[in-house]
Design a protein around this motif. Structure first.
Motif, mmCIF file in Angstrom:
data_model
loop_
_atom_site.group_PDB
_atom_site.id
_atom_site.type_symbol
_atom_site.label_atom_id
_atom_site.label_comp_id
_atom_site.label_asym_id
_atom_site.label_seq_id
_atom_site.Cartn_x
_atom_site.Cartn_y
_atom_site.Cartn_z
ATOM 1 N N GLU A 1 0.823 -1.199 0.000
ATOM 2 C CA GLU A 1 0.000 0.000 0.000
ATOM 3 C C GLU A 1 0.864 1.259 0.000
ATOM 4 O OE1 GLU A 1 -1.786 0.942 4.027
ATOM 5 O OE2 GLU A 1 -1.301 -1.172 4.291
ATOM 6 N N ASN A 2 0.301 2.341 -0.473
ATOM 7 C CA ASN A 2 1.046 3.581 -0.664
ATOM 8 C C ASN A 2 1.287 4.257 0.685
ATOM 9 O OD1 ASN A 2 2.289 5.729 -1.872
ATOM 10 N ND2 ASN A 2 0.383 6.784 -2.366
ATOM 11 N N GLN A 3 2.464 4.030 1.270
ATOM 12 C CA GLN A 3 2.852 4.661 2.519
ATOM 13 C C GLN A 3 4.268 5.193 2.398
ATOM 14 O OE1 GLN A 3 2.170 2.869 6.341
ATOM 15 N NE2 GLN A 3 0.605 1.492 5.569
ATOM 16 N N ARG A 4 4.566 6.181 3.239
ATOM 17 C CA ARG A 4 5.932 6.683 3.334
ATOM 18 C C ARG A 4 6.681 5.796 4.330
ATOM 19 N NH1 ARG A 4 7.093 12.095 2.823
ATOM 20 N NH2 ARG A 4 7.675 12.244 5.022
ATOM 21 N N ARG A 5 7.850 5.307 3.917
ATOM 22 C CA ARG A 5 8.591 4.394 4.763
ATOM 23 C C ARG A 5 10.040 4.844 4.931
ATOM 24 N NH1 ARG A 5 5.042 1.085 1.858
ATOM 25 N NH2 ARG A 5 3.867 -0.369 3.194
ATOM 26 N N VAL A 6 10.529 4.707 6.159
ATOM 27 C CA VAL A 6 11.959 4.768 6.422
ATOM 28 C C VAL A 6 12.388 3.322 6.587
ATOM 29 C CG1 VAL A 6 13.786 5.500 7.999
ATOM 30 C CG2 VAL A 6 11.832 7.014 7.530
ATOM 31 N N ILE A 7 13.382 2.898 5.819
ATOM 32 C CA ILE A 7 13.690 1.475 5.759
ATOM 33 C C ILE A 7 15.138 1.172 6.100
ATOM 34 C CG2 ILE A 7 14.283 1.414 3.290
ATOM 35 C CD1 ILE A 7 12.561 -1.207 3.187
ATOM 36 N N ALA A 8 15.309 0.102 6.873
ATOM 37 C CA ALA A 8 16.629 -0.417 7.195
ATOM 38 C C ALA A 8 16.933 -1.559 6.244
ATOM 39 C CB ALA A 8 16.663 -0.917 8.638
ATOM 40 N N LEU A 9 18.149 -1.578 5.717
ATOM 41 C CA LEU A 9 18.555 -2.632 4.790
ATOM 42 C C LEU A 9 19.579 -3.538 5.461
ATOM 43 C CD1 LEU A 9 19.105 -0.460 1.573
ATOM 44 C CD2 LEU A 9 17.036 -1.695 2.250
ATOM 45 N N GLY A 10 19.333 -4.853 5.412
ATOM 46 C CA GLY A 10 20.291 -5.782 5.998
ATOM 47 C C GLY A 10 19.697 -7.164 6.142
ATOM 48 N N PHE A 11 20.510 -8.101 6.636
ATOM 49 C CA PHE A 11 20.004 -9.451 6.874
ATOM 50 C C PHE A 11 19.543 -9.612 8.317
ATOM 51 C CE2 PHE A 11 20.715 -14.144 7.437
ATOM 52 C CZ PHE A 11 19.610 -14.511 6.689
ATOM 53 N N PHE A 12 20.229 -8.973 9.257
ATOM 54 C CA PHE A 12 19.800 -8.862 10.655
ATOM 55 C C PHE A 12 19.707 -10.201 11.380
ATOM 56 C CE2 PHE A 12 17.717 -5.252 8.399
ATOM 57 C CZ PHE A 12 18.483 -4.237 8.953
ATOM 58 N N ASP A 13 20.589 -11.137 11.082
ATOM 59 C CA ASP A 13 20.544 -12.419 11.779
ATOM 60 C C ASP A 13 20.856 -12.228 13.259
ATOM 61 O OD1 ASP A 13 20.360 -15.151 12.220
ATOM 62 O OD2 ASP A 13 22.470 -15.492 11.769
ATOM 63 N N GLY A 14 19.933 -12.625 14.112
ATOM 64 C CA GLY A 14 20.095 -12.487 15.549
ATOM 65 C C GLY A 14 19.628 -11.165 16.110
ATOM 66 N N VAL A 15 19.533 -10.134 15.256
ATOM 67 C CA VAL A 15 19.139 -8.770 15.684
ATOM 68 C C VAL A 15 19.973 -8.380 16.912
ATOM 69 C CG1 VAL A 15 17.207 -7.217 16.098
ATOM 70 C CG2 VAL A 15 16.823 -9.318 14.813
#
Length: 299
Positions: free
Chosen positions: A2-16
């Motif tokens: 859906e059309n939303q404004r997003r701030v996005i993190a890029l990565g695999f994030f294993d374990g966070v």
């Protein structure tokens, strides 16, 4: 989407882990300032495993990764993309067509070592330059260190594989977790020890902690119970089939959890797995481990 404004993190994030949290915390801060949705982008498979063809055991399943990002980092949406398709996409198309046009990205945050697109040609420098060209802000987060050690999923995997759960928790910022549906075991816990058990299978491609007995906590239906958990092949059980199992003996609980979803948190390795002379000897040792677990959690 859906059309939303997003701030996005890029990565695999294993374990966070704590390094990931620095990146995700920046996403949440930027999203608040831009009145946008804090979002994370991740892959369904390990990029390293696919590219190298080597088995890379993961700290967390996709489901656990999503839960951790929502629970500890305030991320509202997590996009899990198929790596097989994404690795064939041109790096500029990934930014322009996917991030901007499809996801509505207004700000991007990535780690210093993030690569993307065909042949991994997309890198932080190209990401930042292309975003600037498109009028989109981009933060690149430098490596995070603790005790003079760069916090990384690889380092933490080694700790978990060695059973060093307390050290792993220092770098993760939370206990190592495993979320699974409870399967039927052999009923030994309740019949021999008087403790009900939860029997879990470790998902494919997820790391197996060092064989042994751990002080753990088990979460289900909003409840939290201490447990003595064995990871291994149960060598004392006569008809064990050699498969790796995770069997938690739940303290101060009387009930059946078959078919229920539980989350197990690993806190401390109490001992290695070993074969006992009899089931009675095993039962005595697990009762001793139960007292150690109570003392560890202050109960």
């Amino acid at each position: 989407m859906e059309n939303q404004r997003r701030v996005i993190a890029l990565g695999f994030f294993d374990g966070v882990h704590l390094g990931h949290r620095a990146l995700l915390r920046k996403v949440r801060e930027r999203a608040e300032g831009l009145e946008a949705v804090p979002c994370a982008f991740t892959f369904d498979k390990s990029p390293t495993a696919v590219i190298t063809g080597q088995a890379v055991p993961l700290l967390s399943s996709v489901e656990d990764r999503v839960w951790l990002m929502r629970q500890f980092c305030g991320i509202q949406e997590v996009v899990v993309a198929p790596f097989d398709a994404m690795q064939r996409m041109d790096w500029e198309d990934f930014i322009v067509r996917y991030l901007v046009q499809e996801l509505g990205v207004v700000h991007v945050v990535a780690g210093h070592d993030f690569h993307f697109g065909y042949m991994g040609r997309g890198n932080p420098e190209r990401l930042k330059a292309k975003c600037a060209q498109l009028g989109i802000d981009c933060d690149i987060i430098e490596k995070v260190e603790q005790d003079g050690i760069t916090i990384s999923s690889t380092y933490i995997r080694n700790l978990v594989a060695q059973g060093e759960m307390e050290r792993a928790r220092e770098f993760l910022g939370h206990p190592h977790i495993l979320t699974q549906q409870v399967s039927h075991g052999k009923g030994i816990g309740r019949s021999v020890l008087g403790f009900p058990t939860v029997n879990l299978r470790i998902p494919d491609r997820v790391i197996v902690p060092a064989f042994g007995v751990y002080a753990t906590r088990v979460w289900f239906d909003g409840q939290c119970q201490a447990a003595v958990t064995n990871v291994g092949v149960r060598p004392t059980v006569a008809d064990n089939d050699g498969r790796v199992t995770v069997e938690g003996f739940i303290l101060d609980f009387d009930g059946a959890l078959y078919g229920r979803q539980v989350r197990m948190e690993f806190y401390k390795r109490l001992r290695g797995e070993r074969k006992f002379s009899s089931m009675d000897a095993l039962a005595d040792e697990i009762r001793n481990n139960a007292e150690q677990t109570r003392a560890y959690f202050g109960g």
